[in-house]
Design an enzyme around this catalytic site. Structure first.
Site, PDB file in Angstrom:
ATOM      1  N   TRP A  99       0.836  -1.217   0.000  1.00  0.00           N
ATOM      2  CA  TRP A  99       0.000   0.000   0.000  1.00  0.00           C
ATOM      3  C   TRP A  99       0.861   1.253   0.000  1.00  0.00           C
ATOM      4  O   TRP A  99       0.536   2.225  -0.683  1.00  0.00           O
ATOM      5  CB  TRP A  99      -0.971  -0.016   1.178  1.00  0.00           C
ATOM      6  CG  TRP A  99      -1.933  -1.161   1.103  1.00  0.00           C
ATOM      7  CD1 TRP A  99      -2.043  -2.192   1.981  1.00  0.00           C
ATOM      8  CD2 TRP A  99      -2.911  -1.414   0.068  1.00  0.00           C
ATOM      9  NE1 TRP A  99      -3.025  -3.060   1.567  1.00  0.00           N
ATOM     10  CE2 TRP A  99      -3.575  -2.617   0.412  1.00  0.00           C
ATOM     11  CE3 TRP A  99      -3.286  -0.744  -1.097  1.00  0.00           C
ATOM     12  CZ2 TRP A  99      -4.591  -3.171  -0.378  1.00  0.00           C
ATOM     13  CZ3 TRP A  99      -4.297  -1.285  -1.889  1.00  0.00           C
ATOM     14  CH2 TRP A  99      -4.925  -2.479  -1.527  1.00  0.00           C
ATOM     15  N   ASP A 166      -1.577   6.576   6.464  1.00  0.00           N
ATOM     16  CA  ASP A 166      -2.614   5.646   6.021  1.00  0.00           C
ATOM     17  C   ASP A 166      -2.848   4.669   7.179  1.00  0.00           C
ATOM     18  O   ASP A 166      -2.018   3.812   7.454  1.00  0.00           O
ATOM     19  CB  ASP A 166      -2.129   4.904   4.763  1.00  0.00           C
ATOM     20  CG  ASP A 166      -3.116   3.832   4.284  1.00  0.00           C
ATOM     21  OD1 ASP A 166      -4.154   3.623   4.954  1.00  0.00           O
ATOM     22  OD2 ASP A 166      -2.838   3.206   3.237  1.00  0.00           O
ATOM     23  N   LYS A 190     -11.942  -1.907   6.796  1.00  0.00           N
ATOM     24  CA  LYS A 190     -11.031  -2.734   7.591  1.00  0.00           C
ATOM     25  C   LYS A 190     -11.434  -2.738   9.068  1.00  0.00           C
ATOM     26  O   LYS A 190     -11.399  -3.767   9.697  1.00  0.00           O
ATOM     27  CB  LYS A 190      -9.591  -2.248   7.438  1.00  0.00           C
ATOM     28  CG  LYS A 190      -9.107  -2.212   5.989  1.00  0.00           C
ATOM     29  CD  LYS A 190      -8.576  -3.540   5.525  1.00  0.00           C
ATOM     30  CE  LYS A 190      -8.344  -3.646   4.023  1.00  0.00           C
ATOM     31  NZ  LYS A 190      -7.593  -2.574   3.409  1.00  0.00           N
TER      32      LYS A 190
HETATM   33  C1  LIG Z   1      -6.961  -2.052   2.081  1.00  0.00           C
HETATM   34  C2  LIG Z   1      -5.952  -0.977   2.200  1.00  0.00           C
HETATM   35  C3  LIG Z   1      -5.869   0.080   1.280  1.00  0.00           C
HETATM   36  C4  LIG Z   1      -6.763   0.160   0.051  1.00  0.00           C
HETATM   37  O1  LIG Z   1      -8.025   0.520   0.407  1.00  0.00           O
HETATM   38  P1  LIG Z   1      -9.182   0.728  -0.690  1.00  0.00           P
HETATM   39  O2  LIG Z   1     -10.270   1.289   0.157  1.00  0.00           O
HETATM   40  O3  LIG Z   1      -9.482  -0.617  -1.261  1.00  0.00           O
HETATM   41  O4  LIG Z   1      -8.694   1.676  -1.702  1.00  0.00           O
HETATM   42  C5  LIG Z   1      -4.923   1.056   1.485  1.00  0.00           C
HETATM   43  N1  LIG Z   1      -4.095   1.017   2.535  1.00  0.00           N
HETATM   44  C6  LIG Z   1      -4.130   0.010   3.442  1.00  0.00           C
HETATM   45  C7  LIG Z   1      -3.173   0.026   4.585  1.00  0.00           C
HETATM   46  C8  LIG Z   1      -5.063  -1.013   3.307  1.00  0.00           C
HETATM   47  O5  LIG Z   1      -5.103  -2.004   4.194  1.00  0.00           O
END
Ligand SMILES: *Cc1c(COP(=O)(O)O)cnc(C)c1O
Length: 353
Positions: A99, A166, A190
């Site tokens: 990511w 993030d 998540k």
């Molecule tokens: C799942 C995830 C993403 C991507 O998320 P989307 O909502 O599918 O764009 C980005 N960063 C992390 C750390 C993730 O676990």
């Protein structure tokens, strides 16, 4: 059969949240479904305001100059939105996994990006430490929890420049000094709700410093000025996220859930370390409390193990293809009991083998 959902995302949600959400699908406002009401109606505007307020409250960021937004396009859209809104000259990125790597790729569209440090050399099984963050850059970007590799930042640098993080896969799971961060983003699916909404928490005074023109939908300031209602928000996802945040608050907030998350992580990692049939993937010091990654020491046991896993009602344990093996995702709504069921299967395999 009781199911134990270890899926990495979309992930397990509290049973009572799903129950309430299903009721609102049938009847949210005097016989009208949540799915058919106007997002401008008072009942939904109240939901949006409550969700935004709960997010700031749980993070301890009320009254500190932050705004919470529920946007669309997933965390992946934030990769470019952060750059559009904040990148003028150069930014520094910590590369700790798939990511982070994608975030770097998007930001590179706008300018050269400096990788402050990277753990790509070891297939991202650790978190780099002891790096320097240049003081004259626009911002520093990091990923708090690496969902795919199962590593987690246990400490954050005292960044001399705005820090962007993030937190998609560990937001609301542990106590941190969230005021260290200037911008936090997290896809709902998540640890907060169903897919469709992305939480952005941004310190307002870092915005408005770039010279480029920003398209309205990509401009945090536009979304802030419209109270996260510039366009039709993902009503269902925002509602369910609000219910989950309320559930967490009623439990006692992040401090309480963190204790549970610590117990769950201790339980699974002690089994991984004691059971000779399993090997942990991530370096011990950097192990994630949310996603535990491990492999079988002997691939011949694969079928037996996977059959036992299925018979125990365990779902979503398959590892990501870039690591292989297994990944037990233990988000807030997963109970200690469910982790116990998995650990029992792992020790049962040892007895059998
Ligand atoms: C799942 C995830 C993403 C991507 O998320 P989307 O909502 O599918 O764009 C980005 N960063 C992390 C750390 C993730 O676990």
């Amino acid at each position: 059969m009781k199911r134990h959902n270890f899926s990495a995302g979309p992930c397990i949600l509290p049973k009572e949240v799903i129950q309430k959400a299903s009721e609102a699908v049938i009847d949210f406002d005097n016989g009208l479904s949540l799915l058919e009401i106007s997002h401008r109606s008072k009942p939904f505007v109240d939901v949006m305001e409550k969700a935004r307020a709960l997010a700031l409250e749980l993070l301890g960021l009320e009254g500190k100059g932050y705004k919470a937004l529920f946007l669309q396009g997933g965390a992946s859209t934030q990769f470019l939105m952060v750059a559009l809104n904040m990148l003028e000259k150069r930014a520094g990125y910590l590369n700790t996994g798939t990511w982070s790597d994608k975030a770097i790729k998007e930001a590179k569209i706008y300018d050269d990006i400096y990788e402050v440090a990277s753990s790509k050399d070891a297939n991202y099984n650790y978190i780099p430490k002891g790096y320097d963050i240049p003081t004259d850059y626009d911002y520093f970007h990091c990923t708090s929890n690496n969902t795919i590799f199962g590593t987690q930042m246990k400490a954050f640098p005292d960044s001399p420049i705005p820090m962007v993080c993030d937190m998609s896969s560990d937001i609301f799971s542990r106590q941190l000094d969230f005021s260290k961060f200037d911008l936090i983003y997290a896809g709902a699916q998540k640890n907060m709700g169903p897919a469709g909404a992305t939480l952005v928490v941004v310190k307002e005074d870092i915005l408005g410093k770039v010279s480029r023109k920003i398209p309205s939908m990509m401009d945090y300031k536009v979304h802030i000025s419209k109270s996260s209602m510039f366009n039709t928000p993902p009503v269902f996802s925002v509602y369910v996220s609000m219910l989950t945040l309320q559930w967490l608050k009623d439990l006692g907030g992040i401090a309480e859930i963190e204790k549970e998350n610590d117990k769950k992580a201790q339980l699974i990692y002690s089994e991984i370390d004691l059971n000779p049939l399993f090997k942990g993937f991530a370096t011990k010091a950097d192990r994630s409390n949310m996603n535990a990654t491990f492999t079988l020491a002997n691939e011949d046991l694969k079928e037996t193990f996977e059959t036992m896993v299925e018979e125990a009602g365990i779902n979503g344990l398959n590892g990501h293809r870039s690591v292989g093996g297994y990944r037990a995702s233990m988000y807030n709504a997963l109970s200690l009991e469910s982790v116990g069921v998995l650990v029992d299967v792992m020790s049962e395999l040892e007895r059998k083998a």
